[in-house]
Design an enzyme around this catalytic site. Structure first.
Site, PDB file in Angstrom:
ATOM      1  CD  GLU A   1      12.290 108.667 -13.995  1.00 36.14           C
ATOM      2  OE1 GLU A   1      12.217 108.211 -12.844  1.00 36.14           O
ATOM      3  OE2 GLU A   1      11.626 108.231 -14.938  1.00 36.14           O
TER       4      GLU A   1
ATOM      5  CD  GLU B   1       6.179 103.276 -21.672  1.00 35.95           C
ATOM      6  OE1 GLU B   1       6.687 102.584 -22.580  1.00 35.95           O
ATOM      7  OE2 GLU B   1       5.075 102.999 -21.158  1.00 35.95           O
TER       8      GLU B   1
ATOM      9  CG  HIS C   1       2.995  97.590 -16.225  1.00 37.38           C
ATOM     10  ND1 HIS C   1       3.050  98.649 -17.090  1.00 37.38           N
ATOM     11  CD2 HIS C   1       3.975  97.798 -15.327  1.00 37.38           C
ATOM     12  CE1 HIS C   1       4.032  99.477 -16.716  1.00 37.38           C
ATOM     13  NE2 HIS C   1       4.602  98.979 -15.657  1.00 37.38           N
TER      14      HIS C   1
ATOM     15  NE  ARG D   1      -0.253 101.145 -24.735  1.00 33.84           N
ATOM     16  CZ  ARG D   1      -0.906 101.647 -23.692  1.00 33.84           C
ATOM     17  NH1 ARG D   1      -0.286 101.809 -22.534  1.00 33.84           N
ATOM     18  NH2 ARG D   1      -2.174 101.980 -23.809  1.00 33.84           N
TER      19      ARG D   1
ATOM     20  CG  HIS E   1      -1.173  97.429 -14.474  1.00 34.89           C
ATOM     21  ND1 HIS E   1      -2.285  97.911 -15.123  1.00 34.89           N
ATOM     22  CD2 HIS E   1      -0.268  98.430 -14.496  1.00 34.89           C
ATOM     23  CE1 HIS E   1      -2.052  99.148 -15.527  1.00 34.89           C
ATOM     24  NE2 HIS E   1      -0.837  99.497 -15.155  1.00 34.89           N
TER      25      HIS E   1
HETATM   26  C1  UD1 Z   1       0.797 103.549 -18.216  1.00 38.29           C
HETATM   27  C2  UD1 Z   1       1.922 104.247 -18.966  1.00 38.29           C
HETATM   28  C3  UD1 Z   1       3.245 103.525 -18.716  1.00 38.29           C
HETATM   29  C4  UD1 Z   1       3.500 103.324 -17.230  1.00 38.29           C
HETATM   30  C5  UD1 Z   1       2.295 102.652 -16.596  1.00 38.29           C
HETATM   31  C6  UD1 Z   1       2.497 102.527 -15.102  1.00 38.29           C
HETATM   32  C7  UD1 Z   1       1.505 105.308 -21.153  1.00 38.29           C
HETATM   33  C8  UD1 Z   1       1.280 105.108 -22.599  1.00 38.29           C
HETATM   34  N1  UD1 Z   1       1.659 104.215 -20.404  1.00 38.29           N
HETATM   35  O1  UD1 Z   1       0.636 102.280 -18.803  1.00 38.29           O
HETATM   36  O2  UD1 Z   1       4.291 104.279 -19.267  1.00 38.29           O
HETATM   37  O3  UD1 Z   1       4.639 102.514 -17.076  1.00 38.29           O
HETATM   38  O4  UD1 Z   1       1.138 103.457 -16.838  1.00 38.29           O
HETATM   39  O5  UD1 Z   1       1.605 101.608 -14.541  1.00 38.29           O
HETATM   40  O6  UD1 Z   1       1.522 106.437 -20.687  1.00 38.29           O
HETATM   41  N2  UD1 Z   1      -6.488 100.846 -15.174  1.00 38.29           N
HETATM   42  C9  UD1 Z   1      -7.486 100.921 -14.221  1.00 38.29           C
HETATM   43  N3  UD1 Z   1      -7.251 101.665 -13.087  1.00 38.29           N
HETATM   44  C10 UD1 Z   1      -6.084 102.310 -12.858  1.00 38.29           C
HETATM   45  C11 UD1 Z   1      -5.060 102.205 -13.829  1.00 38.29           C
HETATM   46  C12 UD1 Z   1      -5.287 101.488 -14.991  1.00 38.29           C
HETATM   47  O7  UD1 Z   1      -8.542 100.341 -14.371  1.00 38.29           O
HETATM   48  O8  UD1 Z   1      -5.942 102.947 -11.822  1.00 38.29           O
HETATM   49  C13 UD1 Z   1      -6.738 100.067 -16.409  1.00 38.29           C
HETATM   50  C14 UD1 Z   1      -7.713 100.792 -17.360  1.00 38.29           C
HETATM   51  O9  UD1 Z   1      -8.533  99.838 -17.960  1.00 38.29           O
HETATM   52  C15 UD1 Z   1      -6.765 101.408 -18.394  1.00 38.29           C
HETATM   53  C16 UD1 Z   1      -5.676 100.349 -18.468  1.00 38.29           C
HETATM   54  O10 UD1 Z   1      -5.512  99.895 -17.130  1.00 38.29           O
HETATM   55  O11 UD1 Z   1      -7.405 101.631 -19.638  1.00 38.29           O
HETATM   56  C17 UD1 Z   1      -4.340 100.824 -19.021  1.00 38.29           C
HETATM   57  O12 UD1 Z   1      -3.917 102.043 -18.437  1.00 38.29           O
HETATM   58  P1  UD1 Z   1      -2.915 103.007 -19.290  1.00 38.29           P
HETATM   59  O13 UD1 Z   1      -2.530 104.164 -18.448  1.00 38.29           O
HETATM   60  O14 UD1 Z   1      -3.488 103.293 -20.625  1.00 38.29           O
HETATM   61  O15 UD1 Z   1      -1.685 102.068 -19.573  1.00 38.29           O
HETATM   62  P2  UD1 Z   1      -0.643 101.404 -18.568  1.00 38.29           P
HETATM   63  O16 UD1 Z   1      -0.295 100.063 -19.130  1.00 38.29           O
HETATM   64  O17 UD1 Z   1      -1.143 101.496 -17.189  1.00 38.29           O
HETATM   65  N1  UDP Z   2       3.953  99.792  -6.982  1.00 39.72           N
HETATM   66  C1  UDP Z   2       2.966  99.949  -5.996  1.00 39.72           C
HETATM   67  N2  UDP Z   2       2.024  98.955  -5.835  1.00 39.72           N
HETATM   68  C2  UDP Z   2       2.032  97.833  -6.595  1.00 39.72           C
HETATM   69  C3  UDP Z   2       3.031  97.684  -7.600  1.00 39.72           C
HETATM   70  C4  UDP Z   2       3.961  98.692  -7.778  1.00 39.72           C
HETATM   71  O1  UDP Z   2       2.939 100.957  -5.290  1.00 39.72           O
HETATM   72  O2  UDP Z   2       1.171  96.973  -6.380  1.00 39.72           O
HETATM   73  C5  UDP Z   2       4.931 100.886  -7.167  1.00 39.72           C
HETATM   74  C6  UDP Z   2       6.386 100.478  -7.254  1.00 39.72           C
HETATM   75  O3  UDP Z   2       6.994 100.461  -5.990  1.00 39.72           O
HETATM   76  C7  UDP Z   2       6.986 101.549  -8.164  1.00 39.72           C
HETATM   77  C8  UDP Z   2       5.838 101.930  -9.061  1.00 39.72           C
HETATM   78  O4  UDP Z   2       4.646 101.459  -8.433  1.00 39.72           O
HETATM   79  O5  UDP Z   2       7.345 102.713  -7.418  1.00 39.72           O
HETATM   80  C9  UDP Z   2       6.004 101.300 -10.395  1.00 39.72           C
HETATM   81  O6  UDP Z   2       4.881 101.509 -11.140  1.00 39.72           O
HETATM   82  P1  UDP Z   2       4.555 100.694 -12.456  1.00 39.72           P
HETATM   83  O7  UDP Z   2       5.232  99.368 -12.408  1.00 39.72           O
HETATM   84  O8  UDP Z   2       3.078 100.755 -12.609  1.00 39.72           O
HETATM   85  O9  UDP Z   2       5.160 101.615 -13.588  1.00 39.72           O
HETATM   86  P2  UDP Z   2       6.632 101.805 -14.197  1.00 39.72           P
HETATM   87  O10 UDP Z   2       7.580 102.006 -13.092  1.00 39.72           O
HETATM   88  O11 UDP Z   2       6.917 100.590 -15.004  1.00 39.72           O
HETATM   89  O12 UDP Z   2       6.480 103.002 -15.063  1.00 39.72           O
END
Ligand code: UD1
Ligand code: UDP
Length: 378
Positions: A120, A134, A211, A213, A244
């Site tokens: 990608e 990102e 979700h 940032r 999320h």
């Molecule tokens: C991250 C990625 C973003 C991606 C997103 C997909 C970075 C900087 N950000 O952002 O590019 O689009 O993932 O969702 O790499 N948490 C849980 N359990 C989980 C996942 C997250 O509890 O399984 C909570 C935790 O408190 C964690 C917070 O979510 O600290 C944020 O997770 P983080 O990966 O830092 O940022 P995302 O906003 O998820």
């Molecule tokens: N997705 C999922 N369960 C959910 C919400 C999203 O499986 O409850 C999937 C969605 O189909 C997509 C991916 O997660 O393939 C998107 O992830 P996210 O929005 O966390 O990250 P981003 O695509 O913005 O990086």
């Protein structure tokens, strides 16, 4: 002959969804020894996907902590991967997309002088602060990578403009379509009773996710307030929002939308029910990257709550509209699709600029070609 040792590194939900088909595909090739290293930047949201696709990770760095900053992830992942790379010495590391895991995984490999393949590659918004961080993660990864797997012609052209050698770029399509096609089924039945009981024919179901940032704080407050008002003003609407796991997003969503009867704040869904929910929805409201690729393939109009996108293809084709994060614009965008049949039909076209479901195969064939194990360029 020695096998080609490929280490795949990923850590968040979207990377897992998009890497899973590739990991499964590599398992079919005798010439490849596939090793999977999870950073677990996400935990539960990652595990859901790893289980669904039956991936058996060789390493799990388990880095996630609640409230982690980008620097926390960077430091832990860099140090953790170093050890794994020194032990395994793969011929190539594959990273995906634009997360901190992606960039730091690539950096760790570079420090060990191990080649990096970027899956990608080549998406660009043109603004280093949107999506943040990102866009920069993706650009930095381009500089660290030796092979670039670009989903579309546009992504290929972006890489060429930045001076990447054309011989190292392969146009593959996006593996998200491989994943999507493997889980979406006609007449899908949910395990979740709330989702089963919704009247998808007579209600207008809006599937929402949020979700990013750069939307934290005021933009997210405005987004949630506009959705609440839309739900109050349109009784035929049911909003389903799998929230999320980020605690800040959850508390804001609950405090603004928690008591609105036609808004359903639910736990993140497994990929299979989520993809099938998209397929049953009336429209999608999101700031996600991956969903911008999935919804067009399903013929669902999608309104993107961002100011920019690195995925212009579906917007150009008319299935995606970038509506920004202002309250009035969000309400206007949704109301138009709720009330104007012509506008709705114009957007509800299944188009698929992101691939045909064979991106993983093309990626593996390109890898083998790059390493001299295939004579024909895919
Ligand atoms: C991250 C990625 C973003 C991606 C997103 C997909 C970075 C900087 N950000 O952002 O590019 O689009 O993932 O969702 O790499 N948490 C849980 N359990 C989980 C996942 C997250 O509890 O399984 C909570 C935790 O408190 C964690 C917070 O979510 O600290 C944020 O997770 P983080 O990966 O830092 O940022 P995302 O906003 O998820
Ligand atoms: N997705 C999922 N369960 C959910 C919400 C999203 O499986 O409850 C999937 C969605 O189909 C997509 C991916 O997660 O393939 C998107 O992830 P996210 O929005 O966390 O990250 P981003 O695509 O913005 O990086």
């Amino acid at each position: 002959m020695e096998k080609l040792k490929v280490m795949t590194i990923f850590g968040t939900r979207p990377e897992a969804i998009k890497m899973a088909p590739l990991v499964k595909k590599m398992e079919e090739y005798e010439e490849i020894e596939s090793i999977v290293c999870l950073t677990a930047q996400h935990r539960e949201m990652l595990d859901m996907v790893v289980e669904l696709f039956d991936i058996k990770p060789n390493y799990d760095l388990n880095v996630m902590k609640h409230g982690q900053t980008i620097s926390d992830i960077t430091v832990k992942v860099l140090k953790g991967i170093e050890e794994v790379l020194i032990k395994e010495k793969p011929h190539i590391v594959l990273v995906h997309g634009d997360t901190s895991t992606t960039f730091v995984g690539a950096l760790a490999a570079f420090y060990q002088k191990i080649k990096v393949g970027h899956v990608e590659a080549g998406l660009r918004s043109g603004n280093i602060y949107s999506p943040y961080p990102e866009e920069m993660n993706r650009r930095l990864t381009t500089n660290l990578a030796s092979i670039h797997f670009a989903p579309t012609d546009g992504n290929y052209n972006n890489l060429i403009k930045e001076g990447v050698d054309e011989k190292n770029i392969f146009i593959t399509g996006n593996t998200v379509i491989d994943a999507l096609l493997s889980v979406v089924k006609k007449d899908y039945i949910f395990e979740n009773q709330l989702l089963n009981n919704i009247d998808y024919e007579n209600k207008k179901v809006i599937v929402m996710t949020c979700h990013r940032r750069e939307n934290w704080g005021k933009p997210m407050e405005d987004i949630f307030t506009s959705v609440k008002e839309l739900a109050q003003e349109n009784k035929e609407v049911e909003v389903i929002f799998p929230v999320h796991l980020n605690p800040n997003i959850r508390s804001l969503a609950n405090s603004i939308m928690g008591d609105q009867e036609n808004i359903h704040l639910i736990e993140p869904l497994d990929y299979e029910p989520f993809a099938n929910l998209l397929n049953k929805a009336y429209l999608i409201l999101t700031d996600s990257g991956g969903i911008q690729e999935e919804a067009p393939a399903l013929g669902k109009p999608i309104l993107v709550m961002r100011t920019e996108t690195e995925r212009p293809e579906a917007a150009e084709a008319g299935t995606v509209k970038i509506i920004g994060v202002e309250k009035d614009n969000i309400k206007e965008g949704v109301n138009l699709l709720l009330n104007d049949k012509y506008e709705y039909e114009k957007m509800a076209n299944a188009i698929n600029p992101y691939g045909d479901g064979a991106a993983s195969k093309r990626t593996v064939e390109a890898l083998l070609y790059y390493f001299g194990l295939r004579s024909e360029r895919p």
